[in-house]
Design a protein around this motif. Structure first.
Motif, PDB file in Angstrom:
ATOM      1  N   ASP A 432       0.860  -1.147  -0.021  1.00 40.17           N
ATOM      2  CA  ASP A 432      -0.055   0.065  -0.064  1.00 40.17           C
ATOM      3  C   ASP A 432       0.879   1.226   0.134  1.00 40.17           C
ATOM      4  O   ASP A 432       1.537   1.583   0.932  1.00 40.17           O
ATOM      5  N   THR A 433       0.817   1.935  -1.210  1.00 40.35           N
ATOM      6  CA  THR A 433       1.724   2.946  -1.323  1.00 40.35           C
ATOM      7  C   THR A 433       0.921   4.471  -0.574  1.00 40.35           C
ATOM      8  O   THR A 433      -0.105   4.757  -0.847  1.00 40.35           O
ATOM      9  N   VAL A 434       1.803   4.946   0.404  1.00 39.29           N
ATOM     10  CA  VAL A 434       1.155   6.214   1.139  1.00 39.29           C
ATOM     11  C   VAL A 434       2.180   7.209   0.701  1.00 39.29           C
ATOM     12  O   VAL A 434       3.291   7.024   0.880  1.00 39.29           O
ATOM     13  N   LEU A 435       1.460   8.234   0.129  1.00 36.66           N
ATOM     14  CA  LEU A 435       2.195   9.331  -0.146  1.00 36.66           C
ATOM     15  C   LEU A 435       2.518  10.729   0.927  1.00 36.66           C
ATOM     16  O   LEU A 435       1.405  10.792   1.564  1.00 36.66           O
ATOM     17  N   PHE A 436       3.184  11.494   0.899  1.00 35.89           N
ATOM     18  CA  PHE A 436       3.393  12.770   1.729  1.00 35.89           C
ATOM     19  C   PHE A 436       2.228  13.546   0.895  1.00 35.89           C
ATOM     20  O   PHE A 436       2.315  13.851  -0.422  1.00 35.89           O
ATOM     21  N   GLY A 489      -4.743   4.450  -7.495  1.00 37.28           N
ATOM     22  CA  GLY A 489      -3.988   3.480  -6.726  1.00 37.28           C
ATOM     23  C   GLY A 489      -2.942   3.026  -7.731  1.00 37.28           C
ATOM     24  O   GLY A 489      -1.830   2.938  -7.402  1.00 37.28           O
ATOM     25  N   GLY A 490      -2.957   3.105  -9.166  1.00 36.33           N
ATOM     26  CA  GLY A 490      -1.986   2.612  -9.935  1.00 36.33           C
ATOM     27  C   GLY A 490      -0.911   3.947 -10.252  1.00 36.33           C
ATOM     28  O   GLY A 490       0.284   3.705 -10.058  1.00 36.33           O
ATOM     29  N   GLU A 491      -1.518   5.407 -10.078  1.00 36.28           N
ATOM     30  CA  GLU A 491      -0.562   6.274 -10.192  1.00 36.28           C
ATOM     31  C   GLU A 491       0.289   6.288  -8.962  1.00 36.28           C
ATOM     32  O   GLU A 491       1.494   6.833  -9.008  1.00 36.28           O
ATOM     33  N   LYS A 492      -0.210   6.033  -7.954  1.00 35.94           N
ATOM     34  CA  LYS A 492       0.332   6.101  -6.477  1.00 35.94           C
ATOM     35  C   LYS A 492       1.549   4.895  -6.663  1.00 35.94           C
ATOM     36  O   LYS A 492       2.707   5.428  -6.066  1.00 35.94           O
ATOM     37  N   GLN A 493       1.230   3.999  -6.997  1.00 32.29           N
ATOM     38  CA  GLN A 493       1.976   2.904  -6.931  1.00 32.29           C
ATOM     39  C   GLN A 493       3.290   3.182  -8.137  1.00 32.29           C
ATOM     40  O   GLN A 493       4.383   2.747  -7.774  1.00 32.29           O
ATOM     41  N   ASP A 511       6.803  -5.575  -3.168  1.00 31.14           N
ATOM     42  CA  ASP A 511       5.837  -6.116  -2.380  1.00 31.14           C
ATOM     43  C   ASP A 511       4.435  -5.819  -2.961  1.00 31.14           C
ATOM     44  O   ASP A 511       3.944  -4.830  -2.787  1.00 31.14           O
ATOM     45  N   GLU A 512       4.100  -6.843  -3.814  1.00 29.90           N
ATOM     46  CA  GLU A 512       2.793  -6.546  -4.804  1.00 29.90           C
ATOM     47  C   GLU A 512       3.072  -5.092  -5.546  1.00 29.90           C
ATOM     48  O   GLU A 512       2.056  -4.474  -5.527  1.00 29.90           O
ATOM     49  N   ALA A 513       4.285  -5.261  -6.143  1.00 29.89           N
ATOM     50  CA  ALA A 513       4.764  -3.797  -6.650  1.00 29.89           C
ATOM     51  C   ALA A 513       3.658  -3.388  -7.710  1.00 29.89           C
ATOM     52  O   ALA A 513       3.854  -1.992  -8.242  1.00 29.89           O
TER      53      ALA A 513
END
Ligand code: ATP
Length: 608
Positions: A432-436, A489-493, A511-513
């Protein structure tokens, strides 16, 4: 209480900060000057009164011709002005001392909280933690300003008044004042410690309310999805109700405290005035003495009243600071050994040797995991959800220490090397990508803060972000929103992939990149990742088996145990869990393909 003072000492008298120490000394000197003037002012009042009533009581050294009644009254006024002026000067000089301490404790607590381990952070409640840090910072400022600037000078002033009482009046007056001060202090101490209990309750409810409101705000969309605004508002209100009750108790008990303090003081003042009145009538004192004792005691009332306030504020400040200090006293679960050395990376080979692990004693997560990833090769771990795949990557980062066995990188146990050097060599694209909540550029550059423009541009291409960024009105300067929620979700990833490529680590964890990407984009990105993983040792964690076919080795993890291993072909031949998972997923993918054929616009849609 003493131990608190010991802990905050370094903020009060900071090592090596001579400018701050100078300010403290200067503020105290100005203060002593103010106090001397404060105690002398009643003398001018007495002399003025006596000279108006035709009774000269000034010491012989003051020439009478100069100190006429009017001059004495003006001197009284000037004295009072100087008294106030010096007090203000003291506050101005001291302002930097207080603010410096606030910044220092803020910085230290921020650093400390970041040093604490993942377990602490998963348990914490952000809103609560914020409140504790906020209040602790205000607490130290109060303690500094009030304890240093007021406690010591008040004691000094009291001693000065005591001398004057003995010199100008007699021991009976001093006795009354000593009894008053003593009773006043005892009463304040006793009552305030009771109030602290309410204060603690108030803080707890405040933290609870803040945590609930922050949590509800962070989950804003979920609240809306389930129409639970009312339930959230009720939860918030019930915490606020607790806050309301305890703050009412804090306020009403303050009124009782104030009244008790004033009562004790007024009794003492009245007794002294009665004694002085009788002495004036019997001719042993002048009217000037009568007004002087009144002025002297009224002036003593100010710091004494302040003393009550100081004790209250300092003990409240300590209650507030206590919570922050308790957090600052938590030992990080994962610590570098005293003689830990930096990781010396040669080939980047990773080995898990008989690793077992649990988060909680009652539930084993990994059992005797054994594998080796040679230099520059890739190893994929697949398996059902909850099998423990991501846990393996957390252990590699040393977010937790394993229960038994060892994890080595180039034959160095990761418990023997510094965490900083370990994490510097590993890059991750998390599940799960979390951005600032900053710009896309800031988030990409997080992988390498000093990356050049060219480097950023290159990774943008490698992670297939170019088209997306070009389509944004603000391009790289687009703000991504809280936790990156303004991106899909895809853009974050893809941003996460970009920053991992930019970091250019020797070890890469995927990890599920690519789990949030459509098949086409995934295929395009895969080339960049394959290129990257040619140079690096790569650990791939995946659900979608089609993404791991090319891995040098595949491990199948089930319920924390390695059940199969081999490459894609050999695993298929085994007809075990892997082949089951493979064929089930193939069916799903085939169904998706059919769907695409039925709807030719599908591809267009998913690429939008
Ligand atoms: P998925 O494929 O769904 O991501 P996974 O194989 O990566 O699953 P892990 O995230 O490694 O699974 O979790 C393994 C088990 O450990 C899960 O049952 C999970 O509930 C548990 N777990 C994970 N993190 C914690 C934690 N911090 N405290 C307690 N248990 C945890």
């Amino acid at each position: 209480m003493l131990s608190h003072f010991e802990k905050i000492y370094k903020y009060i008298w900071p090592k090596g900060r001579y400018d701050i120490k100078f300010r403290i000394v200067l503020a105290l000197s100005v203060l002593i000057l103010a106090k001397i003037i404060t105690v002398l002012v009643p003398y001018f009042y007495k002399w003025a009164t006596d000279s108006i009533t035709g009774n000269n009581s000034m010491p012989a050294m003051f020439p009478l011709a100069v100190f006429t009644p009017i001059v004495l009254i003006i001197s009284f006024g000037v004295g009072r002005t100087m008294m106030v002026g010096f007090s203000q000067l003291r506050d101005a000089i001291f302002a930097k001392v207080g603010q410096n301490a606030v910044r220092a404790i803020g910085r230290d607590s921020f650093k400390h909280i970041h040093k604490l381990s993942l377990r602490f952070h998963l348990d914490r409640k952000t809103g609560k933690l914020n409140r504790i840090v906020d209040r602790g910072m205000k607490g130290i400022e109060n303690i500094l300003r009030l304890a240093v600037l007021n406690t010591f000078p008040t004691v000094f002033e009291f001693l000065f008044v005591a001398i004057i009482l003995l010199y100008q009046f007699d021991w009976r007056y001093l006795l009354v004042v000593v009894i008053v001060v003593f009773s006043y202090v005892i009463f304040t101490f006793a009552y305030s410690s009771q109030r602290n209990y309410y204060r603690k309750q108030m803080n707890l409810s405040d933290e609870e309310a803040n945590y609930k409101s922050v949590d509800a705000l962070l989950n804003f969309e979920t609240v809306k999805h389930f129409n639970n605004e009312k339930m959230e508002a009720d939860r918030f209100e019930s915490a606020m109700e607790g806050y309301e009750k305890s703050s009412i108790k804090v306020l009403t008990s303050l009124s009782i405290l104030n009244f008790g303090q004033t009562l004790i003081f007024t009794i003492g003042l009245t007794v002294c005035m009665v004694m002085s009145g009788m002495d004036v009538m019997s001719g042993t004192q002048t009217i000037g003495d009568f007004v002087m004792i009144n002025a002297l005691l009224m002036q003593l009332a100010i710091p004494l009243n302040f003393f009550g306030f100081i004790y209250r504020e300092v003990s409240q400040g300590l209650v507030d600071l206590n919570s922050l200090i308790s957090i600052m006293s938590i030992n990080p679960e994962i610590k570098d050994k005293v003689n830990a050395s930096p990781l010396k990376i040669n080939s980047g080979q990773i080995s898990f040797n008989n690793v077992s692990f649990y988060y909680n004693k009652k539930r084993n997560i990994l059992r005797s995991i054994d594998f080796n990833i040679p230099q520059g090769s890739s190893l994929a771990i697949v398996g059902p959800t909850g099998a423990g795949k991501s846990t393996i990557s957390r252990l590699l980062f040393r977010f937790y220490d394993i229960t038994s066995g060892s994890i080595k990188i180039d034959s160095q146990d990761i418990r023997d090397i510094t965490q900083d050097s370990l994490r510097r060599q590993i890059g991750i694209v998390p599940q799960d990508t979390v951005l600032f909540n900053d710009t896309i550029e800031y988030n990409i550059k997080y992988g390498k803060i000093d990356a050049s423009k060219e480097e950023v541009e290159t990774v943008i291409d490698q992670s297939q972000l170019r088209e997306f960024i070009n389509s944004l009105p603000d391009g790289l300067n687009t703000i991504v929103g809280e936790r990156g929620l303004k991106l899909s979700g895809g853009e974050k990833q893809r941003v996460a992939i970009a920053r991992a490529i930019l970091k250019n680590p020797r070890i890469l964890v995927l990890d599920e990149a690519t789990s949030s990407l459509d098949t086409l984009t995934e295929k395009e990105i895969k080339d960049s990742l394959v290129n990257l993983s040619k140079k690096q040792t790569t650990l791939i964690i995946a659900h979608r088996l089609s993404t791991v076919i090319s891995a040098d080795k595949i491990l199948v993890l089930n319920k924390g145990e390695l059940v199969e291993e081999g490459d894609h072909k050999s695993l298929l031949k085994k007809n075990g869990l892997y082949s089951d998972m493979w064929f089930t997923q193939q069916d799903i993918e085939k169904a998706e393909e059919t769907l695409k054929k039925v709807k030719p616009e599908y591809k267009k849609l998913i690429n939008k």
